[in-house]
Write a protein that holds these residues in place. Structure first.
Motif, PDB file in Angstrom:
ATOM      1  N   ALA A  14       9.509  -1.299  -2.689  1.00 12.83           N
ATOM      2  CA  ALA A  14       9.931  -0.338  -2.043  1.00 12.83           C
ATOM      3  C   ALA A  14       9.210   1.137  -1.691  1.00 12.83           C
ATOM      4  O   ALA A  14       9.135   1.850  -3.063  1.00 12.83           O
ATOM      5  CB  ALA A  14      11.628  -0.383  -2.776  1.00 12.83           C
ATOM      6  N   GLY A  15       9.791   2.017  -0.702  1.00 18.85           N
ATOM      7  CA  GLY A  15       8.964   2.570  -0.930  1.00 18.85           C
ATOM      8  C   GLY A  15       7.964   2.769   0.230  1.00 18.85           C
ATOM      9  O   GLY A  15       7.345   3.995   0.255  1.00 18.85           O
ATOM     10  N   LEU A  16       7.461   2.543  -0.584  1.00 13.53           N
ATOM     11  CA  LEU A  16       5.363   2.614  -0.308  1.00 13.53           C
ATOM     12  C   LEU A  16       4.930   2.622   1.396  1.00 13.53           C
ATOM     13  O   LEU A  16       5.086   0.923   1.310  1.00 13.53           O
ATOM     14  CB  LEU A  16       4.689   1.698  -0.955  1.00 13.53           C
ATOM     15  N   THR A  17       4.635   3.328   2.423  1.00 13.49           N
ATOM     16  CA  THR A  17       4.269   2.720   3.340  1.00 13.49           C
ATOM     17  C   THR A  17       3.071   1.858   3.236  1.00 13.49           C
ATOM     18  O   THR A  17       2.413   2.551   2.104  1.00 13.49           O
ATOM     19  CB  THR A  17       4.471   4.035   4.472  1.00 13.49           C
ATOM     20  N   THR A  18       2.196   1.538   4.276  1.00 15.02           N
ATOM     21  CA  THR A  18       1.507   0.903   4.663  1.00 15.02           C
ATOM     22  C   THR A  18       0.469   2.446   4.331  1.00 15.02           C
ATOM     23  O   THR A  18      -0.990   1.903   4.528  1.00 15.02           O
ATOM     24  CB  THR A  18       1.239   0.312   5.941  1.00 15.02           C
ATOM     25  N   ALA A  19       0.387   3.204   5.024  1.00 14.18           N
ATOM     26  CA  ALA A  19      -0.640   4.492   5.127  1.00 14.18           C
ATOM     27  C   ALA A  19      -0.838   4.932   4.263  1.00 14.18           C
ATOM     28  O   ALA A  19      -1.640   5.002   3.725  1.00 14.18           O
ATOM     29  CB  ALA A  19       0.567   5.856   5.717  1.00 14.18           C
ATOM     30  N   VAL A  20       0.056   4.268   3.464  1.00 13.67           N
ATOM     31  CA  VAL A  20      -0.075   4.981   1.730  1.00 13.67           C
ATOM     32  C   VAL A  20      -1.043   3.817   0.928  1.00 13.67           C
ATOM     33  O   VAL A  20      -1.465   4.770  -0.353  1.00 13.67           O
ATOM     34  CB  VAL A  20       1.177   5.142   0.646  1.00 13.67           C
ATOM     35  N   LEU A  21      -0.584   2.812   1.192  1.00 16.88           N
ATOM     36  CA  LEU A  21      -0.968   1.998   0.455  1.00 16.88           C
ATOM     37  C   LEU A  21      -3.027   1.514   0.907  1.00 16.88           C
ATOM     38  O   LEU A  21      -3.912   1.764   0.400  1.00 16.88           O
ATOM     39  CB  LEU A  21      -0.408   0.415   0.814  1.00 16.88           C
ATOM     40  N   GLU A  22      -3.016   2.423   2.274  1.00 15.77           N
ATOM     41  CA  GLU A  22      -4.095   1.718   2.683  1.00 15.77           C
ATOM     42  C   GLU A  22      -5.614   2.880   2.094  1.00 15.77           C
ATOM     43  O   GLU A  22      -6.710   3.018   2.069  1.00 15.77           O
ATOM     44  CB  GLU A  22      -3.998   2.241   4.389  1.00 15.77           C
ATOM     45  N   SER A  23      -4.947   3.790   2.036  1.00 14.28           N
ATOM     46  CA  SER A  23      -5.320   5.386   1.721  1.00 14.28           C
ATOM     47  C   SER A  23      -5.813   5.040   0.187  1.00 14.28           C
ATOM     48  O   SER A  23      -6.882   5.693  -0.487  1.00 14.28           O
ATOM     49  CB  SER A  23      -4.505   6.330   1.312  1.00 14.28           C
ATOM     50  N   HIS A  24      -5.370   3.943  -0.475  1.00 10.74           N
ATOM     51  CA  HIS A  24      -6.306   3.727  -2.258  1.00 10.74           C
ATOM     52  C   HIS A  24      -6.937   1.737  -1.816  1.00 10.74           C
ATOM     53  O   HIS A  24      -7.285   2.197  -2.778  1.00 10.74           O
ATOM     54  CB  HIS A  24      -4.975   3.749  -2.914  1.00 10.74           C
ATOM     55  N   LEU A  25      -6.997   1.724  -0.482  1.00 13.42           N
ATOM     56  CA  LEU A  25      -8.089   0.307  -0.308  1.00 13.42           C
ATOM     57  C   LEU A  25      -9.034   1.051   0.179  1.00 13.42           C
ATOM     58  O   LEU A  25      -8.644   1.978   1.099  1.00 13.42           O
ATOM     59  CB  LEU A  25      -6.850  -0.585   0.205  1.00 13.42           C
ATOM     60  N   PRO A  26      -9.926  -0.075   0.522  1.00 12.76           N
ATOM     61  CA  PRO A  26     -11.396  -0.216   1.332  1.00 12.76           C
ATOM     62  C   PRO A  26     -10.845  -0.039   2.409  1.00 12.76           C
ATOM     63  O   PRO A  26     -10.154  -0.697   3.089  1.00 12.76           O
ATOM     64  CB  PRO A  26     -11.806  -1.266   0.941  1.00 12.76           C
ATOM     65  N   PRO A  27     -12.003   0.989   3.453  1.00  9.07           N
ATOM     66  CA  PRO A  27     -11.028   1.077   4.924  1.00  9.07           C
ATOM     67  C   PRO A  27     -11.163  -0.193   5.100  1.00  9.07           C
ATOM     68  O   PRO A  27     -12.130  -0.821   5.078  1.00  9.07           O
ATOM     69  CB  PRO A  27     -12.718   2.119   5.116  1.00  9.07           C
ATOM     70  N   GLY A  28      -9.958  -0.470   6.597  1.00  6.74           N
ATOM     71  CA  GLY A  28     -10.113  -1.262   7.134  1.00  6.74           C
ATOM     72  C   GLY A  28      -9.804  -2.940   5.854  1.00  6.74           C
ATOM     73  O   GLY A  28      -8.808  -3.982   7.022  1.00  6.74           O
ATOM     74  N   THR A  29      -8.633  -2.588   5.305  1.00  8.27           N
ATOM     75  CA  THR A  29      -8.400  -3.403   4.687  1.00  8.27           C
ATOM     76  C   THR A  29      -7.078  -3.650   5.621  1.00  8.27           C
ATOM     77  O   THR A  29      -6.159  -3.115   5.296  1.00  8.27           O
ATOM     78  CB  THR A  29      -7.788  -3.216   3.311  1.00  8.27           C
TER      79      THR A  29
END
Length: 264
Positions: free
Chosen positions: A93-108
């Motif tokens: 809950a509460g974690l945006t896709t942008a936040v998640l993407e910022s901690h994952l490899p580019p393009g995930t």
């Protein structure tokens, strides 16, 4: 290969739903740090329980069912092991896709999902929203997996805080109503078990009519409300006490709290 990282109540519900809908145990990996629970999962479901880093290496789709406060540490742990094109689905809950993407490899490709607790009974309502690198095929894959524990609807991410307020928190509103109705019955001299049975089935039946009839709730309400009758008297009291406005305010408060938690 699918990996479920985090086998708490929601993670295990998703695991059970996937297996019940035809996914083979050998095609599902589970990450569970509690040794006793990991052993139970192996015994009950026949799945392989592995560390998060290994799950990230082997799985094409990772379903992250952790608490929000644990998610960033997990993402930082698995990111070095993620291959190109891995789909990441988060039910935190509460974690945006942008936040998640910022901690994952580019393009995930990332899918944010908001299920609710009736998923534990196979009757969940889940909303999904795609991130910046998520295509229709990714959303379809996420919907297929999450659909094993109930209904799934696709929304724009700008609506996810409202989803949280309506369906994520929504079961609690109905439990609150049920509790109030049961206690009213008990106060009027009815045995608690009888009151709970009456209330539970009434809510179940009303939900079935709302979902199955295609009618607007106003039409269904009016069908129960005879002029000058008992239902009309009850509804008049609810309006007098401002219940409609209170519910609207409550849902807005839940939406605003969800927005604050997600940093929006």
């Amino acid at each position: 290969m699918i990996a479920i990282i985090g086998a708490g109540k929601m993670g295990e519900a998703l695991l059970a739903g996937m297996l019940a809908k035809g996914h083979a145990p050998e095609d599902v990996l589970v990450t569970e740090p509690r040794a006793e629970h990991a052993a139970e999962l192996r015994e009950r479901y026949g799945v392989e329980v592995v560390p998060a880093a290994e799950a990230a290496k082997r799985a094409d789709t990772l379903l992250l069912a952790l608490k929000p406060q644990d998610m960033v540490a997990l993402l930082d742990e698995i990111t070095p092991h993620l291959g190109h094109g891995r789909l990441v689905i988060s039910v935190a809950a509460g974690l945006t896709t942008a936040v998640l993407e910022s901690h994952l490899p580019p393009g995930t490709p990332v899918v944010r999902a908001m299920p609710n607790t009736p998923a534990l009974m196979g009757q969940g309502m889940t909303a999904v929203a795609g991130g910046a690198h998520t295509g229709p095929a990714h959303l379809e894959r996420a919907e297929s997996l999450l659909g094993t524990v109930g209904e799934v609807i696709r929304v724009g991410e700008q609506h996810m805080d409202t989803v949280t307020a309506i369906s994520g928190s929504g079961p609690a509103y109905f439990y609150f109503i049920a509790e109030t109705m049961i206690e009213a019955g008990v106060a009027m001299g009815m045995p608690r078990a009888t009151a709970q049975k009456l209330v539970g089935q009434t809510i179940t039946g009303a939900a079935a009519m709302l979902n199955g009839s295609g009618e607007h709730p106003v039409v269904l309400r009016e069908a129960v409300t005879s002029p000058g009758g008992t239902t009309a008297a009850a509804l008049r009291e609810l309006e007098r006490h401002g219940v409609r406005a209170a519910f609207t305010d409550a849902i807005e408060a839940a939406r605003d709290r969800s927005s604050a938690l997600s940093g929006n």
